[in-house]
Design a protein around this motif. Structure first.
Motif, PDB file in Angstrom:
ATOM      1  N   ALA A 128       0.821  -1.204   0.000  1.00  0.00           N
ATOM      2  CA  ALA A 128       0.000   0.000   0.000  1.00  0.00           C
ATOM      3  C   ALA A 128       0.860   1.261   0.000  1.00  0.00           C
ATOM      4  CB  ALA A 128      -0.923  -0.004   1.222  1.00  0.00           C
ATOM      5  N   ARG A 129       2.037   1.187   0.613  1.00  0.00           N
ATOM      6  CA  ARG A 129       2.978   2.307   0.641  1.00  0.00           C
ATOM      7  C   ARG A 129       4.371   1.782   0.312  1.00  0.00           C
ATOM      8  NH1 ARG A 129       0.951   7.039   3.146  1.00  0.00           N
ATOM      9  NH2 ARG A 129      -1.155   6.727   3.972  1.00  0.00           N
ATOM     10  N   PRO A 130       5.229   2.613  -0.255  1.00  0.00           N
ATOM     11  CA  PRO A 130       6.566   2.142  -0.615  1.00  0.00           C
ATOM     12  C   PRO A 130       7.382   1.738   0.609  1.00  0.00           C
ATOM     13  CG  PRO A 130       6.052   4.240  -1.692  1.00  0.00           C
ATOM     14  CD  PRO A 130       4.996   4.012  -0.660  1.00  0.00           C
ATOM     15  N   CYS A 131       8.282   0.788   0.411  1.00  0.00           N
ATOM     16  CA  CYS A 131       9.211   0.418   1.472  1.00  0.00           C
ATOM     17  C   CYS A 131      10.491  -0.123   0.845  1.00  0.00           C
ATOM     18  CB  CYS A 131       8.610  -0.599   2.437  1.00  0.00           C
ATOM     19  SG  CYS A 131       8.457  -2.285   1.819  1.00  0.00           S
ATOM     20  N   LEU A 132      11.532  -0.162   1.662  1.00  0.00           N
ATOM     21  CA  LEU A 132      12.785  -0.767   1.233  1.00  0.00           C
ATOM     22  C   LEU A 132      13.500  -1.326   2.452  1.00  0.00           C
ATOM     23  CD1 LEU A 132      15.312   1.229   2.188  1.00  0.00           C
ATOM     24  CD2 LEU A 132      14.637   2.534   0.186  1.00  0.00           C
ATOM     25  N   MET A 133      14.511  -2.139   2.177  1.00  0.00           N
ATOM     26  CA  MET A 133      15.350  -2.716   3.224  1.00  0.00           C
ATOM     27  C   MET A 133      16.736  -2.951   2.669  1.00  0.00           C
ATOM     28  SD  MET A 133      13.018  -6.102   3.217  1.00  0.00           S
ATOM     29  CE  MET A 133      11.635  -4.961   3.366  1.00  0.00           C
ATOM     30  N   LEU A 146      17.004  -3.382  -1.263  1.00  0.00           N
ATOM     31  CA  LEU A 146      15.924  -4.205  -1.803  1.00  0.00           C
ATOM     32  C   LEU A 146      14.631  -3.400  -1.779  1.00  0.00           C
ATOM     33  CD1 LEU A 146      16.904  -7.423   0.177  1.00  0.00           C
ATOM     34  CD2 LEU A 146      17.358  -6.975  -2.242  1.00  0.00           C
ATOM     35  N   ASP A 147      14.062  -3.161  -2.956  1.00  0.00           N
ATOM     36  CA  ASP A 147      12.827  -2.382  -3.026  1.00  0.00           C
ATOM     37  C   ASP A 147      11.911  -2.829  -4.157  1.00  0.00           C
ATOM     38  OD1 ASP A 147      14.269  -1.461  -5.184  1.00  0.00           O
ATOM     39  OD2 ASP A 147      14.246   0.657  -4.593  1.00  0.00           O
ATOM     40  N   SER A 148      12.176  -4.010  -4.713  1.00  0.00           N
ATOM     41  CA  SER A 148      11.294  -4.541  -5.757  1.00  0.00           C
ATOM     42  C   SER A 148      11.350  -6.058  -5.726  1.00  0.00           C
ATOM     43  CB  SER A 148      11.716  -4.029  -7.141  1.00  0.00           C
ATOM     44  OG  SER A 148      13.006  -4.497  -7.486  1.00  0.00           O
ATOM     45  N   GLY A 149      10.286  -6.682  -6.237  1.00  0.00           N
ATOM     46  CA  GLY A 149      10.265  -8.133  -6.325  1.00  0.00           C
ATOM     47  C   GLY A 149       9.743  -8.817  -5.072  1.00  0.00           C
TER      48      GLY A 149
END
Length: 295
Positions: A128-133, A146-149
């Motif tokens: 629902a909202r963007p995230c990354l790690m 990591l922000d896709s897949g």
């Protein structure tokens, strides 16, 4: 005449606002409490970022799960739900073989299955909202954002504590705990998520909370000093990232997890208390925070 500084109004932070959560062994209860505190303070983050346990909570929050529901889910967890070490016979063969052929004691596959069952979104793109790690690639010795897949696999990779959890093959790399390279991925949150301000939940490393003399007095002192050195380096790099962002004019509000009950595989029962302590910490430190400063 001097004027008393006014408390920060969280709703006045420049948007987009990213909630960034640090690494911290089994710190997911505390991070959920931090998000609950933000909600009670009237702050709804636009995006989320994290390392290790922070990545776990970032994924749940970005998928749309509220902190109270996270708590109800986390408190049901038992060690056996995510702990998949080798059998005694396999462990013995591993030891006799000089610890060859396996990158960590716990496989981490049970943890990934758990994530696939409970994460609200299974891909970054479905959140629902963007995230990354963040994670560290052992093959290249570089940070990986990591922000896709595949979201469950990314969370597993970001939390793969070296030697304890097996490294994760992903995107052509061999990934381990993001907390090694990013105590909290501050710069990535600005550069990849476009955040104009950050509210950071920092869980202090246990090895740094006691004097060096106390560390030397404990058993296995050289190993404990090595752990302290790594934690010290991670903290220094975190402070370096804060300084870079301050020079860029990015607002960073820091909430430090103070006096939180320690959780772990054998201390899951302390999770709700850690959640509540982190919630209270967050509200208190936000009230005391000034714009442009850490809390």
């Amino acid at each position: 005449m001097s004027h008393q500084a006014q408390p920060m109004d969280p709703s006045a932070l420049p948007h987009p606002v990213a909630a960034v959560m640090s690494s911290g062994f089994f710190g997911f209860f505390a991070h959920a409490g931090f998000l609950q505190g933000l909600a009670e303070a009237g702050l709804k983050p636009d995006c989320y970022a994290g390392s290790s346990s922070g990545a776990l909570v970032a994924a749940f929050a970005a998928g749309g799960m509220d902190p109270a529901f996270m708590l109800s889910l986390f408190r049901q967890l038992k060690k056996g739900d995510f702990w998949d070490p080798p059998s005694f016979a396999h462990t013995l063969r591993w030891l006799l073989g000089g610890l060859r052929g396996r990158s960590g004691y716990v496989a981490g596959e049970a943890f990934e299955r758990l994530l696939r069952d409970y994460l609200p979104a299974k891909r970054f793109e479905d959140c629902a909202r963007p995230c990354l790690m963040s994670a560290l690639d052992l093959a290249t010795s570089r940070r990986v954002v990591l922000d896709s897949g595949d979201l469950p696999r990314a969370v597993r990779a970001s939390g793969a504590v070296p030697a304890l959890f097996a490294a994760v093959e992903m995107n052509g790399g061999l990934l381990v705990d993001g907390g090694i390279i990013d105590k909290a991925p501050l710069i990535a949150a600005v550069e990849r998520l476009g955040a104009a301000s950050l509210v950071v939940h920092l869980l202090p490393s246990g090895s740094l909370e006691r004097p060096v003399s106390a560390t030397l007095a404990r058993s296995f002192a050289p190993l404990r000093l090595q752990s302290r050195a790594v934690d010290g380096a991670r903290l220094q790099f975190y402070e370096d990232q804060k300084r870079v962002l301050a020079e860029r004019g990015v607002t960073v509000i820091e909430v430090v997890g103070q006096d939180l009950p320690r959780c772990g595989p054998k201390r899951m029962h302390q999770g709700p208390a850690a959640f509540e302590a982190a919630r209270q910490n967050t509200l208190a430190q936000l009230r005391a925070a000034q714009p442009g400063q850490g809390a």
